[in-house]
Enzyme design. Structure first.
Site, PDB file in Angstrom:
ATOM      1  N   HIS A 137     -10.732 -23.110 -23.827  1.00 56.89           N
ATOM      2  CA  HIS A 137     -11.078 -24.504 -23.546  1.00 56.89           C
ATOM      3  C   HIS A 137     -11.494 -24.694 -22.092  1.00 56.89           C
ATOM      4  CE1 HIS A 137      -9.608 -25.676 -27.508  1.00 56.89           C
ATOM      5  NE2 HIS A 137      -8.702 -24.738 -27.304  1.00 56.89           N
ATOM      6  N   GLU A 185      -8.190  -3.166  -5.992  1.00 59.12           N
ATOM      7  CA  GLU A 185      -7.776  -2.507  -4.750  1.00 59.12           C
ATOM      8  C   GLU A 185      -7.940  -0.988  -4.908  1.00 59.12           C
ATOM      9  OE1 GLU A 185      -4.779  -4.448  -1.795  1.00 59.12           O
ATOM     10  OE2 GLU A 185      -3.642  -2.939  -2.887  1.00 59.12           O
ATOM     11  N   LYS A 209      -6.818  -8.290   8.346  1.00 58.22           N
ATOM     12  CA  LYS A 209      -5.475  -8.410   8.944  1.00 58.22           C
ATOM     13  C   LYS A 209      -5.565  -8.300  10.460  1.00 58.22           C
ATOM     14  CE  LYS A 209      -3.005  -5.896   5.281  1.00 58.22           C
ATOM     15  NZ  LYS A 209      -2.180  -4.725   4.987  1.00 58.22           N
ATOM     16  N   GLU A 211       2.743 -11.822   6.378  1.00 59.22           N
ATOM     17  CA  GLU A 211       3.159 -12.944   5.523  1.00 59.22           C
ATOM     18  C   GLU A 211       4.625 -12.807   5.127  1.00 59.22           C
ATOM     19  OE1 GLU A 211       0.462 -11.038   5.178  1.00 59.22           O
ATOM     20  OE2 GLU A 211      -1.164 -12.068   4.130  1.00 59.22           O
ATOM     21  N   GLY A 261       1.646   0.458  -3.333  1.00 57.71           N
ATOM     22  CA  GLY A 261       2.170  -0.891  -3.579  1.00 57.71           C
ATOM     23  C   GLY A 261       1.842  -1.404  -4.973  1.00 57.71           C
ATOM     24  N   ARG A 262       0.581  -1.234  -5.386  1.00 58.83           N
ATOM     25  CA  ARG A 262       0.170  -1.794  -6.683  1.00 58.83           C
ATOM     26  C   ARG A 262       0.668  -0.981  -7.863  1.00 58.83           C
ATOM     27  NH1 ARG A 262      -3.753  -0.005  -3.412  1.00 58.83           N
ATOM     28  NH2 ARG A 262      -5.139   1.671  -4.057  1.00 58.83           N
ATOM     29  N   LYS A 300       6.630  -2.526   1.335  1.00 62.86           N
ATOM     30  CA  LYS A 300       6.584  -1.062   1.476  1.00 62.86           C
ATOM     31  C   LYS A 300       6.588  -0.676   2.956  1.00 62.86           C
ATOM     32  CE  LYS A 300       3.855   2.996   0.425  1.00 62.86           C
ATOM     33  NZ  LYS A 300       2.705   3.595  -0.236  1.00 62.86           N
TER      34      LYS A 300
HETATM   35  O1  F6P Z   1      -2.925  -6.041   2.104  1.00 64.47           O
HETATM   36  C1  F6P Z   1      -2.859  -5.265   0.949  1.00 64.47           C
HETATM   37  C2  F6P Z   1      -1.554  -4.568   0.845  1.00 64.47           C
HETATM   38  O2  F6P Z   1      -1.514  -3.546   1.764  1.00 64.47           O
HETATM   39  C3  F6P Z   1      -1.316  -4.077  -0.575  1.00 64.47           C
HETATM   40  O3  F6P Z   1      -1.836  -2.836  -0.797  1.00 64.47           O
HETATM   41  C4  F6P Z   1       0.165  -4.150  -0.670  1.00 64.47           C
HETATM   42  O4  F6P Z   1       0.586  -4.185  -2.015  1.00 64.47           O
HETATM   43  C5  F6P Z   1       0.452  -5.447   0.057  1.00 64.47           C
HETATM   44  O5  F6P Z   1      -0.477  -5.455   1.105  1.00 64.47           O
HETATM   45  C6  F6P Z   1       1.840  -5.599   0.569  1.00 64.47           C
HETATM   46  O6  F6P Z   1       2.178  -4.550   1.433  1.00 64.47           O
HETATM   47  P1  F6P Z   1       3.684  -4.270   1.800  1.00 64.47           P
HETATM   48  O7  F6P Z   1       4.413  -3.946   0.531  1.00 64.47           O
HETATM   49  O8  F6P Z   1       3.660  -3.121   2.752  1.00 64.47           O
HETATM   50  O9  F6P Z   1       4.239  -5.511   2.425  1.00 64.47           O
END
Ligand code: F6P
Length: 512
Positions: A361, A330, A476, A192, A244-245, A186
């Site tokens: 199990h 979140e 972060k 990452e 995002g979620r 987003k």
């Molecule tokens: O670190 C959490 C977060 O900000 C989430 O809310 C989001 O879904 C995820 O990181 C990824 O963010 P982006 O889509 O901006 O890479």
């Protein structure tokens, strides 16, 4: 306003009294009481059986009154009508708009759909790799796995972790000349994802493939994606107001469309839209999301249960708990209300789970005989997807479904054994049994939208902002600072260092 505050306090007091009364009532007694079936609710073929919940007519009436005093309908309407309910970011919350039929006519839907259909039609495209994390990974990954029975496009892989093993394991199974990458972020700033995207770009170049021809982006920040080097006609956007979620319905669903096609994705949106309509129009007393959202609040705030389990009896829904975990935790894992005032008691629960029967199990022992009580949602489709009744595989599904209801019964009813304490089952452990005909795109969309609404409705009752996530920022920031701190700063032990001696020692060991 003052009257409303008094009403809320009185209702909370009554709910606390009812919670105490519930402590001396057994679920076994409640479940066998006449008229108990009134706590079984339905929308289309989705049944939400709350007969194994610690509730009576009075409890439910009190919870509905509480919802009204908390202006729940107004809060739902404000969200659905695009008001800026995300106060800390001054943004509207627009994910429900993406499920409206008219959205299908927009460029925001048409462009990624056409791109995905093109990928599906090209024999030279064998694999698509989504690079994204959190909401840019969990939703689409969960849906692609859930709808494996309908997957007729190229292989779709998901890489989220910055752990190099995640990407390299996937690349080992792909060929550079038949692989396309989707960088989903987003913000297009997530460390990452950008690290993995850089590695993917290097892998393509190293094999003589121009990255511009094999990489696309899904983002709310087209400029950043373009600056990073994604070709403009391969950038698919979605609005800032889609969290995002809550984003799998947007262009973030590109991997889903690649797997099952635009028509299947349309059915997913249809199912979600049907649930949106139900949630915004059904009276609270028959409204699945309101009822389940209120039960979250009942367990967390009045029965003092900090944890909530989600157990899909569906191997292809194995990633559902992880998706719902981000969604609920979140959204509602907050310590202040939407105006920044410290909450009087904790909001959203710890959400976790794993598919049955496997979990029976592993950790169900703890659920049956441990001294903690964890309310569960047990989820099961009545028929398997894409298996004919003539197939020898069909019968296994009945075994699966019978196990789901057997666990709900065992947890609630227990079994007394005075002579052998280790064989005593105390029971009284609540669950909601959700069942529907078959897991297809429509019923999945409906189910996922239900959980989104459970999340936002319980968040409205707790009065938190279910649409921001400031709590993820500090980690972060510190990772960035530590990463950029240079080879020697680990040695800097001055009082002004923002890191502890232990952290500096760790970095020295790591880099040493
Ligand atoms: O670190 C959490 C977060 O900000 C989430 O809310 C989001 O879904 C995820 O990181 C990824 O963010 P982006 O889509 O901006 O890479």
């Amino acid at each position: 306003m003052a009257d409303n505050k008094t009403d809320i306090e009185l209702t909370e007091k009554r709910l606390r009294q009812l919670a105490e009364e519930m402590a001396s009532m057994s679920l076994a007694t409640l479940m066998h009481a006449p008229g108990r079936a009134q706590f079984c609710y339905e929308f289309e073929d989705l049944q939400v059986d709350c007969t194994r919940q610690p509730v009576t007519e009075e409890v439910m009436a009190c919870l509905f009154a509480y919802a009204r005093q908390r202006c729940l309908q107004q809060r739902i309407d404000e969200m659905m009508s695009g008001q800026p309910v995300n106060l800390s970011e001054n943004r509207p919350v627009v994910h429900c708009n993406l499920r409206r039929p008219e959205y299908r006519l927009s460029d925001a839907f048409q462009k990624p759909a056409a791109f995905a259909e093109k990928l599906r039609s090209l024999p030279a495209v064998r694999a698509v790799v989504n690079l994204g994390i959190g909401g840019s990974d969990l939703g689409p990954a969960m849906v692609v796995r859930a709808l494996a029975a309908f997957h007729d496009g190229p292989d779709v892989h998901f890489v989220a972790n910055v752990d190099p093993a995640d990407l390299s394991d996937v690349l080992d199974s792909c060929s550079p000349d038949t692989t396309q990458f989707i960088v989903t972020s987003k913000t297009f700033t997530t460390a990452e994802t950008l690290q993995n995207a850089m590695l993917a770009r290097g892998w393509l170049s190293q094999h003589g493939i121009a990255p511009q021809t094999a990489m696309a982006a899904v983002t709310a920040n087209a400029e950043r994606a373009a600056d990073w080097g994604i070709a403009r006609d391969r950038i698919f956007t979605f609005p800032e107001g889609v969290g995002g979620r809550y984003s799998l319905w947007s262009a973030v669903g590109l991997p889903i469309i690649t797997a099952i096609g635009a028509e299947g994705f349309g059915a997913l949106l249809d199912g979600a839209f049907a649930m949106d309509t139900h949630v915004s129009q059904a009276p609270f007393e028959r409204n699945l999301a309101v009822i389940m959202g209120l039960l979250r609040v009942w367990h967390r705030s009045f029965l003092d249960r900090p944890s909530y389990g989600l157990m899909p009896y569906d191997q292809r829904l194995a990633d559902f708990p992880a998706w719902a975990q981000q969604l609920e935790m979140e959204s509602n894992g907050k310590g202040v209300d939407r105006h920044g005032r410290v909450l009087g008691c904790p909001a959203g629960p710890l959400v976790w789970g794993a598919p049955g029967t496997n979990s029976q199990h592993s950790f169900f022992q703890w659920l049956h005989q441990g001294l903690d009580t964890v309310p569960l949602d047990i989820l099961i489709a009545l028929r398997p997807a894409a298996i004919s009744p003539d197939s020898p595989f069909y019968a296994s599904h009945e075994i699966l479904a019978i196990n789901a209801v057997a666990q709900a019964e065992a947890l609630a009813l227990g079994q007394e054994n005075r002579h052998e304490p280790h064989r005593h089952f105390p029971g009284n452990r609540p669950s909601v049994l959700l069942s529907w005909q078959q897991t297809d795109a429509y019923s999945l969309g409906r189910l996922l939208a239900l959980y989104e609404h459970i999340t936002t409705i319980s968040g409205f009752i707790w009065d938190v902002n279910s649409f921001d996530q400031w709590g993820v920022e500090l980690g972060k920031e510190l990772a960035r600072a530590l990463q950029n701190s240079g080879q020697n700063s680990g040695e800097n032990s001055g009082q002004n260092s923002m890191f502890s001696p232990a952290a500096r020692a760790f970095v020295r060991r790591l880099r040493g």
